[in-house]
Design a protein around this motif. Structure first.
Motif, short mmCIF file in Angstrom:
data_model
loop_
_atom_site.label_atom_id
_atom_site.label_comp_id
_atom_site.label_asym_id
_atom_site.label_seq_id
_atom_site.Cartn_x
_atom_site.Cartn_y
_atom_site.Cartn_z
N LEU A 186 -6.17 5.70 1.73
CA LEU A 186 -4.72 5.79 1.82
C LEU A 186 -4.19 6.20 0.47
CD1 LEU A 186 -2.36 3.95 3.92
CD2 LEU A 186 -1.81 3.91 1.49
N LEU A 232 0.83 -1.21 0.00
CA LEU A 232 0.00 0.00 0.00
C LEU A 232 0.86 1.25 0.00
CD1 LEU A 232 -2.89 -0.87 2.48
CD2 LEU A 232 -3.07 -0.44 0.04
N LEU A 233 1.92 1.24 0.79
CA LEU A 233 2.83 2.39 0.82
C LEU A 233 3.52 2.58 -0.53
CD1 LEU A 233 4.46 2.08 4.35
CD2 LEU A 233 2.60 3.58 3.63
N ALA A 251 -11.41 4.39 5.31
CA ALA A 251 -10.19 5.18 5.15
C ALA A 251 -9.80 5.24 3.69
CB ALA A 251 -9.05 4.56 5.97
N ALA A 261 1.01 4.21 -2.80
CA ALA A 261 0.88 5.63 -2.48
C ALA A 261 2.08 6.41 -3.01
CB ALA A 261 0.72 5.81 -0.98
N SER A 284 -4.24 5.93 -4.91
CA SER A 284 -5.03 5.99 -3.68
C SER A 284 -5.84 4.71 -3.56
CB SER A 284 -5.97 7.20 -3.70
OG SER A 284 -5.23 8.39 -3.71
#
Length: 87
Positions: free
Chosen positions: A35, A13-14, A33, A17, A22
């Protein structure tokens, strides 16, 4: 992506990003949420706000008092008579 999937693949996920993507994270089918990439900033907008005329004098004085109180060299807390055992 479910919260369970997000926790299992947080590094991915990081990475997403960092690449501008997103991802909506859900729990029990509800969106909880988002991210995504953080806004890039070097503080220029904040500094220009402080330098501009948008801050009125009262607010500037409040900020100065808060800053002075929060520093180690600021004024001491007042001692009230009841704290000193006086009436």
């Amino acid at each position: 992506m479910s919260a369970t999937e997000a926790s299992r693949s947080f590094a991915a996920l990081l990475d997403a990003a960092a690449n501008g993507e997103s991802v909506v994270i859900t729990r029990d089918g509800r969106r909880i949420a988002l991210l995504g990439p953080a806004a890039a900033s070097n503080g220029t907008e904040f500094l220009s706000l402080l330098a501009g005329d948008a801050i009125d004098d009262r607010f500037a004085k409040d900020v100065a008092r808060a800053r002075d109180t929060a520093t180690l060299g600021g004024p001491a807390w007042p001692v009230y008579r009841w704290q000193a055992g006086q009436k």
